[in-house]
Design a protein around this motif. Structure first.
Motif, PDB file in Angstrom:
ATOM      1  N   PRO A  43      41.209 -51.256 -25.895  1.00  0.00           N
ATOM      2  CA  PRO A  43      41.157 -52.495 -26.673  1.00  0.00           C
ATOM      3  C   PRO A  43      41.230 -53.752 -25.811  1.00  0.00           C
ATOM      4  CG  PRO A  43      43.351 -51.568 -26.788  1.00  0.00           C
ATOM      5  CD  PRO A  43      42.498 -50.586 -26.027  1.00  0.00           C
ATOM      6  N   GLU A  44      41.401 -53.599 -24.505  1.00  0.00           N
ATOM      7  CA  GLU A  44      41.582 -54.737 -23.620  1.00  0.00           C
ATOM      8  C   GLU A  44      40.281 -55.393 -23.177  1.00  0.00           C
ATOM      9  OE1 GLU A  44      44.551 -56.118 -22.882  1.00  0.00           O
ATOM     10  OE2 GLU A  44      45.293 -54.667 -24.334  1.00  0.00           O
ATOM     11  N   GLY A  45      39.168 -54.795 -23.459  1.00  0.00           N
ATOM     12  CA  GLY A  45      37.929 -55.439 -23.021  1.00  0.00           C
ATOM     13  C   GLY A  45      36.787 -54.469 -22.881  1.00  0.00           C
ATOM     14  N   ALA A  46      35.824 -54.880 -22.080  1.00  0.00           N
ATOM     15  CA  ALA A  46      34.607 -54.097 -21.898  1.00  0.00           C
ATOM     16  C   ALA A  46      34.910 -52.764 -21.225  1.00  0.00           C
ATOM     17  CB  ALA A  46      33.610 -54.883 -21.066  1.00  0.00           C
ATOM     18  N   THR A  47      34.121 -51.783 -21.565  1.00  0.00           N
ATOM     19  CA  THR A  47      34.292 -50.472 -20.953  1.00  0.00           C
ATOM     20  C   THR A  47      33.646 -50.455 -19.579  1.00  0.00           C
ATOM     21  OG1 THR A  47      32.225 -49.609 -21.834  1.00  0.00           O
ATOM     22  CG2 THR A  47      34.192 -49.382 -23.228  1.00  0.00           C
ATOM     23  N   ILE A  48      34.076 -49.492 -18.785  1.00  0.00           N
ATOM     24  CA  ILE A  48      33.483 -49.335 -17.464  1.00  0.00           C
ATOM     25  C   ILE A  48      32.005 -48.989 -17.617  1.00  0.00           C
ATOM     26  CG2 ILE A  48      33.481 -47.907 -15.380  1.00  0.00           C
ATOM     27  CD1 ILE A  48      36.549 -47.806 -15.608  1.00  0.00           C
ATOM     28  N   ALA A  49      31.681 -48.168 -18.607  1.00  0.00           N
ATOM     29  CA  ALA A  49      30.279 -47.801 -18.837  1.00  0.00           C
ATOM     30  C   ALA A  49      29.450 -49.039 -19.170  1.00  0.00           C
ATOM     31  CB  ALA A  49      30.175 -46.782 -19.956  1.00  0.00           C
ATOM     32  N   TYR A  50      29.996 -49.935 -19.963  1.00  0.00           N
ATOM     33  CA  TYR A  50      29.290 -51.175 -20.301  1.00  0.00           C
ATOM     34  C   TYR A  50      29.077 -52.020 -19.044  1.00  0.00           C
ATOM     35  CZ  TYR A  50      28.420 -55.898 -21.880  1.00  0.00           C
ATOM     36  OH  TYR A  50      27.887 -57.155 -22.031  1.00  0.00           O
ATOM     37  N   GLU A  51      30.117 -52.173 -18.241  1.00  0.00           N
ATOM     38  CA  GLU A  51      30.003 -52.968 -17.016  1.00  0.00           C
ATOM     39  C   GLU A  51      28.970 -52.371 -16.067  1.00  0.00           C
ATOM     40  OE1 GLU A  51      31.231 -55.977 -16.077  1.00  0.00           O
ATOM     41  OE2 GLU A  51      31.781 -56.038 -18.179  1.00  0.00           O
ATOM     42  N   ARG A  52      28.957 -51.047 -15.954  1.00  0.00           N
ATOM     43  CA  ARG A  52      27.967 -50.407 -15.092  1.00  0.00           C
ATOM     44  C   ARG A  52      26.560 -50.666 -15.601  1.00  0.00           C
ATOM     45  NH1 ARG A  52      30.219 -44.435 -13.979  1.00  0.00           N
ATOM     46  NH2 ARG A  52      28.004 -44.050 -14.131  1.00  0.00           N
ATOM     47  N   ALA A  53      26.353 -50.552 -16.894  1.00  0.00           N
ATOM     48  CA  ALA A  53      25.032 -50.790 -17.488  1.00  0.00           C
ATOM     49  C   ALA A  53      24.607 -52.246 -17.304  1.00  0.00           C
ATOM     50  CB  ALA A  53      25.042 -50.416 -18.962  1.00  0.00           C
ATOM     51  N   ARG A  54      25.528 -53.170 -17.476  1.00  0.00           N
ATOM     52  CA  ARG A  54      25.224 -54.593 -17.331  1.00  0.00           C
ATOM     53  C   ARG A  54      24.825 -54.911 -15.890  1.00  0.00           C
ATOM     54  NH1 ARG A  54      27.500 -58.869 -15.344  1.00  0.00           N
ATOM     55  NH2 ARG A  54      29.425 -57.820 -14.824  1.00  0.00           N
ATOM     56  N   ILE A  55      25.599 -54.406 -14.933  1.00  0.00           N
ATOM     57  CA  ILE A  55      25.303 -54.656 -13.523  1.00  0.00           C
ATOM     58  C   ILE A  55      23.992 -53.979 -13.127  1.00  0.00           C
ATOM     59  CG2 ILE A  55      26.085 -54.254 -11.151  1.00  0.00           C
ATOM     60  CD1 ILE A  55      28.987 -54.523 -12.290  1.00  0.00           C
ATOM     61  N   GLU A  56      23.783 -52.763 -13.595  1.00  0.00           N
ATOM     62  CA  GLU A  56      22.553 -52.036 -13.279  1.00  0.00           C
ATOM     63  C   GLU A  56      21.325 -52.791 -13.793  1.00  0.00           C
ATOM     64  OE1 GLU A  56      21.121 -47.429 -13.337  1.00  0.00           O
ATOM     65  OE2 GLU A  56      22.246 -48.129 -15.065  1.00  0.00           O
ATOM     66  N   ALA A  57      21.393 -53.325 -15.001  1.00  0.00           N
ATOM     67  CA  ALA A  57      20.279 -54.099 -15.551  1.00  0.00           C
ATOM     68  C   ALA A  57      20.051 -55.381 -14.753  1.00  0.00           C
ATOM     69  CB  ALA A  57      20.542 -54.423 -17.024  1.00  0.00           C
ATOM     70  N   SER A  58      21.122 -56.043 -14.364  1.00  0.00           N
ATOM     71  CA  SER A  58      20.997 -57.263 -13.562  1.00  0.00           C
ATOM     72  C   SER A  58      20.399 -56.960 -12.196  1.00  0.00           C
ATOM     73  CB  SER A  58      22.363 -57.939 -13.395  1.00  0.00           C
ATOM     74  OG  SER A  58      22.840 -58.401 -14.638  1.00  0.00           O
ATOM     75  N   LEU A  59      20.799 -55.862 -11.594  1.00  0.00           N
ATOM     76  CA  LEU A  59      20.230 -55.456 -10.303  1.00  0.00           C
ATOM     77  C   LEU A  59      18.735 -55.157 -10.440  1.00  0.00           C
ATOM     78  CD1 LEU A  59      22.907 -53.171  -8.611  1.00  0.00           C
ATOM     79  CD2 LEU A  59      21.686 -55.058  -7.528  1.00  0.00           C
ATOM     80  N   ALA A  60      18.357 -54.482 -11.503  1.00  0.00           N
ATOM     81  CA  ALA A  60      16.946 -54.159 -11.707  1.00  0.00           C
ATOM     82  C   ALA A  60      16.115 -55.430 -11.853  1.00  0.00           C
ATOM     83  CB  ALA A  60      16.785 -53.264 -12.939  1.00  0.00           C
ATOM     84  N   ARG A  61      16.623 -56.407 -12.608  1.00  0.00           N
ATOM     85  CA  ARG A  61      15.909 -57.683 -12.765  1.00  0.00           C
ATOM     86  C   ARG A  61      15.804 -58.415 -11.432  1.00  0.00           C
ATOM     87  NH1 ARG A  61      18.951 -57.886 -17.472  1.00  0.00           N
ATOM     88  NH2 ARG A  61      20.474 -59.246 -16.474  1.00  0.00           N
ATOM     89  N   ALA A  62      16.882 -58.430 -10.664  1.00  0.00           N
ATOM     90  CA  ALA A  62      16.881 -59.127  -9.376  1.00  0.00           C
ATOM     91  C   ALA A  62      15.921 -58.450  -8.398  1.00  0.00           C
ATOM     92  CB  ALA A  62      18.291 -59.186  -8.794  1.00  0.00           C
ATOM     93  N   ARG A  63      15.898 -57.144  -8.380  1.00  0.00           N
ATOM     94  CA  ARG A  63      14.984 -56.428  -7.480  1.00  0.00           C
ATOM     95  C   ARG A  63      13.525 -56.650  -7.878  1.00  0.00           C
ATOM     96  NH1 ARG A  63      19.076 -51.445  -7.431  1.00  0.00           N
ATOM     97  NH2 ARG A  63      20.243 -52.010  -5.550  1.00  0.00           N
TER      98      ARG A  63
END
Length: 111
Positions: A43-63
């Motif tokens: 209940p404290e915030g975003a899940t690790i899975a969500y953070e991984r997906a968010r970073i992975e999508a941002s990396l794909a866009r940057a690449r």
């Protein structure tokens, strides 16, 4: 600033972003390896899975953006910069000013 200088500066910025996101990715992966808890119900915030997906999508866009910049630099060298890859017509100066790595004119980008 010339088009080439703008593209080189944008490339450097994109490489810095990729390095930063890669560091974030490593941190999330390390954090998930060190915890054995079910973060899906945290209940404290975003899940690790969500953070991984968010970073992975941002990396794909940057690449992808880096590849577009490298292609634009190649087109500059080849003399094809400013020519739409779809219709062969000119890409408007305003569009090139806003998106120097663009591959298409505004008409083709809209279709």
């Amino acid at each position: 600033m010339s088009t080439e200088e703008r593209l080189i500066a944008e490339r450097a910025d994109t490489l810095r972003l990729i390095a930063s996101l890669s560091g974030d990715w490593d941190g999330v992966v390390e954090a998930s390896a060190q915890t054995g808890v079910d973060d899906e119900h945290d209940p404290e915030g975003a899940t690790i899975a969500y953070e991984r997906a968010r970073i992975e999508a941002s990396l794909a866009r940057a690449r992808a953006h880096l590849a577009d910049i490298d292609d634009a630099l190649r087109r500059l060298t080849d003399g094809a910069y400013g020519t739409c890859e779809s219709c062969g017509g000119p890409i408007g100066a305003e569009r090139l000013a806003a998106r120097p790595a663009t591959r298409t004119c505004i008409t083709c980008a809209s279709t």
